[in-house]
Design a protein around this motif. Structure first.
Motif, mmCIF file in Angstrom:
data_model
loop_
_atom_site.group_PDB
_atom_site.id
_atom_site.type_symbol
_atom_site.label_atom_id
_atom_site.label_comp_id
_atom_site.label_asym_id
_atom_site.label_seq_id
_atom_site.Cartn_x
_atom_site.Cartn_y
_atom_site.Cartn_z
ATOM 1 N N ILE A 141 31.151 -6.613 -47.928
ATOM 2 C CA ILE A 141 32.038 -7.602 -47.921
ATOM 3 C C ILE A 141 31.701 -8.789 -49.072
ATOM 4 C CG2 ILE A 141 32.477 -9.786 -46.434
ATOM 5 C CD1 ILE A 141 32.349 -8.113 -44.106
ATOM 6 N N LEU A 142 30.448 -8.545 -49.267
ATOM 7 C CA LEU A 142 29.957 -9.743 -50.354
ATOM 8 C C LEU A 142 29.721 -9.198 -51.770
ATOM 9 C CD1 LEU A 142 27.517 -11.934 -48.445
ATOM 10 C CD2 LEU A 142 29.839 -12.329 -48.775
ATOM 11 N N PHE A 143 29.175 -7.793 -51.788
ATOM 12 C CA PHE A 143 28.744 -7.441 -53.067
ATOM 13 C C PHE A 143 29.801 -6.254 -53.769
ATOM 14 C CE2 PHE A 143 25.027 -8.904 -50.676
ATOM 15 C CZ PHE A 143 24.640 -10.137 -51.564
ATOM 16 N N GLY A 144 30.632 -5.787 -52.963
ATOM 17 C CA GLY A 144 31.425 -4.680 -53.623
ATOM 18 C C GLY A 144 32.538 -5.082 -54.146
ATOM 19 N N HIS A 145 32.802 -6.155 -54.777
ATOM 20 C CA HIS A 145 34.095 -6.509 -55.424
ATOM 21 C C HIS A 145 33.923 -6.509 -56.843
ATOM 22 C CE1 HIS A 145 35.403 -7.560 -51.472
ATOM 23 N NE2 HIS A 145 34.567 -8.316 -51.390
ATOM 24 N N SER A 146 35.016 -6.444 -57.784
ATOM 25 C CA SER A 146 35.044 -6.741 -59.023
ATOM 26 C C SER A 146 34.926 -8.291 -59.285
ATOM 27 C CB SER A 146 36.483 -6.175 -59.666
ATOM 28 O OG SER A 146 37.116 -7.380 -59.910
ATOM 29 N N LEU A 147 34.394 -8.527 -60.659
ATOM 30 C CA LEU A 147 34.180 -9.766 -61.243
ATOM 31 C C LEU A 147 35.002 -10.721 -60.960
ATOM 32 C CD1 LEU A 147 31.689 -11.205 -62.580
ATOM 33 C CD2 LEU A 147 32.870 -10.671 -64.628
ATOM 34 N N VAL A 148 36.311 -10.614 -61.154
ATOM 35 C CA VAL A 148 37.563 -11.279 -60.936
ATOM 36 C C VAL A 148 37.528 -12.100 -59.618
ATOM 37 C CG1 VAL A 148 40.014 -11.611 -61.142
ATOM 38 C CG2 VAL A 148 38.905 -9.873 -62.696
ATOM 39 N N ILE A 182 35.266 -3.854 -41.287
ATOM 40 C CA ILE A 182 34.688 -4.279 -42.490
ATOM 41 C C ILE A 182 35.459 -3.771 -43.729
ATOM 42 C CG2 ILE A 182 32.675 -3.598 -44.042
ATOM 43 C CD1 ILE A 182 31.112 -3.533 -41.343
ATOM 44 N N THR A 183 35.964 -2.636 -43.731
ATOM 45 C CA THR A 183 36.905 -2.301 -44.750
ATOM 46 C C THR A 183 38.171 -3.074 -44.820
ATOM 47 O OG1 THR A 183 38.059 -0.400 -43.244
ATOM 48 C CG2 THR A 183 36.295 0.289 -44.842
ATOM 49 N N LEU A 184 38.743 -3.349 -43.641
ATOM 50 C CA LEU A 184 39.962 -4.461 -43.544
ATOM 51 C C LEU A 184 39.636 -5.757 -44.540
ATOM 52 C CD1 LEU A 184 42.622 -4.977 -42.424
ATOM 53 C CD2 LEU A 184 41.463 -6.275 -40.483
ATOM 54 N N ILE A 185 38.461 -6.246 -43.980
ATOM 55 C CA ILE A 185 38.176 -7.471 -44.766
ATOM 56 C C ILE A 185 37.735 -7.283 -46.220
ATOM 57 C CG2 ILE A 185 36.043 -9.283 -44.882
ATOM 58 C CD1 ILE A 185 35.615 -9.039 -41.984
ATOM 59 N N VAL A 186 37.221 -6.106 -46.588
ATOM 60 C CA VAL A 186 37.227 -5.918 -48.142
ATOM 61 C C VAL A 186 38.489 -5.746 -48.679
ATOM 62 C CG1 VAL A 186 36.239 -4.029 -49.783
ATOM 63 C CG2 VAL A 186 34.987 -4.642 -47.735
ATOM 64 N N ALA A 187 39.359 -5.215 -47.891
ATOM 65 C CA ALA A 187 40.804 -5.084 -48.554
ATOM 66 C C ALA A 187 41.494 -6.168 -48.473
ATOM 67 C CB ALA A 187 41.582 -4.056 -47.532
ATOM 68 N N ALA A 198 25.940 -2.971 -52.499
ATOM 69 C CA ALA A 198 27.117 -2.817 -51.861
ATOM 70 C C ALA A 198 26.800 -2.071 -50.563
ATOM 71 C CB ALA A 198 28.152 -2.391 -52.519
ATOM 72 N N GLU A 199 25.813 -1.353 -50.565
ATOM 73 C CA GLU A 199 25.382 -0.242 -49.471
ATOM 74 C C GLU A 199 24.799 -0.796 -48.238
ATOM 75 O OE1 GLU A 199 23.871 3.088 -51.313
ATOM 76 O OE2 GLU A 199 25.790 3.324 -52.392
ATOM 77 N N ILE A 200 24.497 -2.157 -48.418
ATOM 78 C CA ILE A 200 23.898 -2.932 -47.240
ATOM 79 C C ILE A 200 24.761 -2.809 -46.208
ATOM 80 C CG2 ILE A 200 22.779 -5.280 -46.280
ATOM 81 C CD1 ILE A 200 22.390 -5.834 -49.472
ATOM 82 N N PRO A 201 24.462 -2.677 -44.918
ATOM 83 C CA PRO A 201 25.657 -2.543 -43.692
ATOM 84 C C PRO A 201 26.027 -3.878 -43.667
ATOM 85 C CG PRO A 201 23.249 -1.697 -42.951
ATOM 86 C CD PRO A 201 23.234 -2.169 -44.426
ATOM 87 N N VAL A 202 27.414 -3.838 -43.151
ATOM 88 C CA VAL A 202 28.260 -4.995 -42.941
ATOM 89 C C VAL A 202 28.368 -5.966 -44.300
ATOM 90 C CG1 VAL A 202 28.920 -6.811 -41.238
ATOM 91 C CG2 VAL A 202 27.566 -4.792 -40.562
ATOM 92 N N ILE A 203 27.419 -6.637 -44.290
ATOM 93 C CA ILE A 203 27.730 -7.506 -45.468
ATOM 94 C C ILE A 203 27.691 -7.302 -46.695
ATOM 95 C CG2 ILE A 203 26.801 -9.678 -44.224
ATOM 96 C CD1 ILE A 203 23.999 -9.312 -46.084
ATOM 97 N N GLY A 204 26.741 -6.029 -47.098
ATOM 98 C CA GLY A 204 26.844 -5.342 -48.392
ATOM 99 C C GLY A 204 28.361 -5.109 -48.990
#
Lengths: 513, 308
Positions: B137-144, B7-12, B129-135
């Motif tokens: 990935i989908l909601f933890g990013h900056s607007l850009v 999950i952190t890999l995908i976020v990164a 952003a704290e929802i497991p897994v999809i949180g």
């Protein structure tokens, strides 16, 4: 015809640096009239119609359209006034489909689905079948022209300008086009028809304005004027028809068998099992609409594309795997269609261009060093023998007019005494008198015993110079027929090209076989 | 494998990919109009330094992003004027623009390495952003990042389904024909070039303000060139550019984690792997020459000179 003219051109003058394209030109077009604008290349026809279409602005003079002053600053205005134009070199986009191409030429295109429907309606109403979803890159020249015409018709033009529309069409396609144009004229649309083909103008046009060197040199009613009279007005002198004594054909010198070549670009045409036997002293004409494999055939014969050795043999020596330089040494010389960039290097002088193909056969280089004296002498000989109009051999190829450069390119090959000469479109864009000179030179070469292959889209030219004729259609070469008893109809069937004529084409060839 | 969390890999990878994606989508539009701007790297790094400087001095990341876009656009305008109005060679001018941008950014950034940019707030509340897994990935990013994906969708829609997109494609396909029909080839190309510059500048600003949160000389490290390669890789199709960017970002993010995990491969080999893999994929994708040629804008890189 009386009444107010649709368009009148009054004393238009347009000069470019060093050349006056139009000088004091005036004429009028009546509603529903098919008006011919006749003249040599460089007579100023294209500049004149570009002014009517708003691409170029006149230096002086005025135009009126339906009685009102008309000075379009850009094509958009011309289109909205009711002037539409079909270009000589198609203004189409190969990677886009038919409907997209048509939408680009309209001011307010409807959504694609409605547009596709209207395209089908209009194309059927005027007998020009066309599928809106096909990529233009896949269409034949005749079909591409339909795209342009339908693009114009969807705008309901009052005046339709056609710039050299038949130069890329088969005789049958020309008939279809004329039928459409007559129908349009009968409905009240005026047509300004630009051409240098006299018989077409006599068949189609009501009135003609003849231009020479930017000036109007005459007006006539084409139906009542002979082609010879119009030609004399157009060229300013009478022309000799190229001729030669009937020659005996010798041994087969060049043999091509089972030649198949893949095209080098995605819209090219693959060659399929092409077979040719060329005899000494023979002029073989290969006709066909552009894009049916002409470029690929020239590339395979010149050695730009190599093939298995046995597919091409010169005097029984297999040469299919040899490159252009080796073939030149053996006596196969070529003059490709594209003069600037293929036949000649645009920014190099005529001396340097002479060296590029004549090095081997004229011994212009010795152990890697160029003999500039001999090269210059050869370039000067080409210029003198072929009446190339240029200030001198040090001028760059780009600075020559199309006709003069073509004379230089053809002359450069012919003076090397080739065994086989292959020319593609030898007189394309060349004025009538230069074209006659080039054809005569080709005939003289054959008279001396060389074999010549002339690839051309100009059927009149092929009938004039060639002993035998074959047609290239979608990369396949038809059977070779002697030119003497060929009619335009037979040739048209051999050429095929238009997709709705395929069945007819196949039948005709089977019937003949 | 040695504690690499997918999950952190995908976020990164999404964060790592975004600068390249932004630059690539801008360049894609530029190339669709038939212009080859090789100055992407220069515009990106200028955007990175200007964005960083403005964000640090004003304390506003938004102003930083805008400054990045504006500087990328300004640089691209130099390219546009030179190639479209003065008819200079596009390849040489683009290369010069990259060199110019690298030098200019080094000058502008003097004294800024080590500064801390303002923190960029995320558009979604932290709880999402704290929802497991999809949180994450989908909601933890900056607007850009959301903007970059929206931009891909917008470019895809505009190019494929609007009159404007049709005109853009037509200009890139055959500029003489487009001119004959009365379209303003040069104006359309200039606007596309400026759009490309703004995208590259935004990508650079994102890199310095959000991803690295620092200014380092030459920090784009070839991202602009990767963006150029991605356009070809994508056959000038927006969604494939997104795929390519995420693939490149994925390999980059993975190799960073492999380095951190102390795997027994020399760091240099890991560091070069994203570039090697990009080249390999590019070669494979481009091996079908006719298909690539079919999608490529036919007038790409050709000088347009309007002759009456």
């Amino acid at each position: 015809m009386t009444g107010d003219p649709l368009l009148s051109i009054n004393n238009i003058t347009k000069a470019y640096p060093g050349v006056v394209a139009n000088s004091d030109v005036s004429f009028q077009i009546q509603p529903g009239e098919v008006h011919a604008l006749l003249g040599e290349n460089g007579a100023g026809k294209s500049t004149l119609v570009k002014m009517i279409y708003g691409l170029v602005r006149p230096d002086s003079g005025s135009m009126t359209f339906r009685g009102e002053a008309y000075a379009p600053p850009e094509p958009r205005v011309a289109r909205s006034t009711g002037v539409a134009m079909v270009f000589q070199h198609f203004s189409l986009f190969e990677a886009l489909n038919v409907a997209e191409n048509i939408a680009l030429g309209m001011e307010n295109p409807p959504p694609q689905r409605d547009l596709a429907k209207r395209i089908r309606e209009v194309s059927e109403a005027y007998g020009l079948p066309l599928d809106p979803d096909r990529l233009v890159g896949d269409l034949s020249a005749g079909e591409r022209q339909r795209v342009e015409i339908i693009r114009c018709l969807l705008q309901d033009p009052k005046l339709l300008i056609m710039d050299e529309p038949t130069s890329v069409l088969t005789p049958q396609e020309v008939e279809i086009l004329f039928h459409t144009l007559r129908k349009l004229a009968a409905e009240g649309t005026s047509i300004l028809y630009i051409s240098h083909k006299l018989e077409e103008i006599r068949a189609l046009c009501d009135e003609a304005t003849i231009l020479r060197l930017g000036k109007v040199v005459g007006n006539c009613t084409p139906r009542d004027t002979s082609a010879a009279e119009m030609a004399e007005l157009m060229v300013g002198k009478s022309l000799a028809t190229p001729a030669r004594d009937n020659a005996e054909l010798g041994e087969v010198i060049l043999k091509v068998a089972g030649l198949s070549v893949e095209p080098s670009n995605p819209f090219g045409t693959p060659l399929r099992h092409v077979g040719i036997e060329l005899r000494a002293g023979e002029v073989l004409g290969i006709g066909g609409v552009a894009g049916n494999g002409q470029d690929e055939l020239l590339a395979a014969l010149s050695g730009e594309v190599t093939t298995p050795p046995g597919t091409i043999t010169l005097n029984k020596t297999p040469i299919g795997d040899k490159g252009p330089n080796e073939r030149r040494e053996m006596g196969i010389l070529c003059a490709p269609e594209e003069r600037l960039g293929h036949a000649a290097a645009p920014d190099m002088s005529l001396v340097e261009n002479a060296l590029l193909t004549a090095r081997q056969r004229k011994n212009l280089a010795d152990s890697g060093f160029v003999n500039w004296g001999a090269t210059r002498a050869y370039a000067e000989k080409v210029i003198a023998d072929f009446d190339v109009r240029t200030p001198g051999p040090d001028n760059v190829a780009r600075s020559l007019s199309g006709g003069n450069l073509q004379k230089f390119v053809i002359g450069r090959e012919i003076l090397q005494d080739p065994t086989v000469l292959v020319v593609n479109q030898p007189t394309w864009g060349v004025d009538a008198s230069a074209a006659a000179d080039i054809r005569q030179a080709i005939l003289d070469l054959a008279q001396k015993g060389a074999g010549v292959i002339v690839i051309s889209q100009d059927l009149d030219e092929l009938l004039e110079v060639s002993d035998n004729f074959a047609a290239l259609n979608e990369g396949r070469l038809s059977n070779v027929r002697t030119t003497r008893d060929l009619t335009m109809e037979t040739i048209g069937l051999m050429l095929g090209g238009a997709h709705d004529m395929h069945d007819l084409d196949e039948e005709a060839i089977h019937a003949e076989a | 494998m040695m504690g690499i969390d997918p999950i952190t890999l995908i976020v990164a990878l999404i964060t790592v990919s975004t600068p390249v994606l932004l630059a690539a989508i801008g360049e894609l539009v530029v190339e669709k109009t038939g212009v080859l701007n090789l100055g992407v790297e220069g515009m990106m790094i200028t955007g990175a330094v200007m964005g960083f400087v403005v964000a640090v001095n004003t304390g506003s990341p938004t102003l930083g992003f805008l400054a990045g876009m504006a500087s990328g656009m300004a640089l691209s305008l130099i390219f546009g004027v030179l190639t479209q109005l003065l008819l200079s060679n596009q390849v040489a001018t683009g290369l010069a623009l990259t060199l110019f941008g690298l030098g200019l950014s080094a000058l502008l950034g003097v004294g800024y390495p080590g500064s801390t940019p303002p923190v960029v707030s995320d558009p979604f509340p932290a709880a999402m952003a704290e929802i497991p897994v999809i949180g994450p990935i989908l909601f933890g990013h900056s607007l850009v990042i959301y903007l970059s994906v929206l931009l891909v969708a917008a470019v895809w829609y505009v190019l494929g389904y609007t009159k404007m997109g049709l005109i853009i494609r037509a200009v890139g396909e055959n500029h003489d024909a487009a001119h004959a029909l009365g379209y303003k080839v040069i104006r359309i190309r200039l606007m596309a070039i400026m759009f490309g510059g703004a995208c590259a500048g935004l990508g650079g600003a994102f890199l310095s303000i959000v991803r690295v949160q620092n200014w380092v000389d030459g920090m784009t490290a070839g991202a602009g060139w990767i963006a150029l390669a991605l356009v070809v890789f994508a056959s000038w199709k927006p969604w494939r550019a997104l795929l390519g960017a995420y693939l490149f970002g994925g390999v980059t993010a993975l190799q960073l984690r492999l380095q951190a995990a102390g795997i027994d491969i020399p760091v240099e080999i890991l560091a070069m792997s994203p570039y090697v893999i990009t080249i390999v994929v590019l070669v494979i994708m481009s091996s079908d020459k006719s298909r690539t040629a079919l999608n490529a804008p036919a007038a790409l890189g050709k000088v347009f000179h309007a002759t009456g």
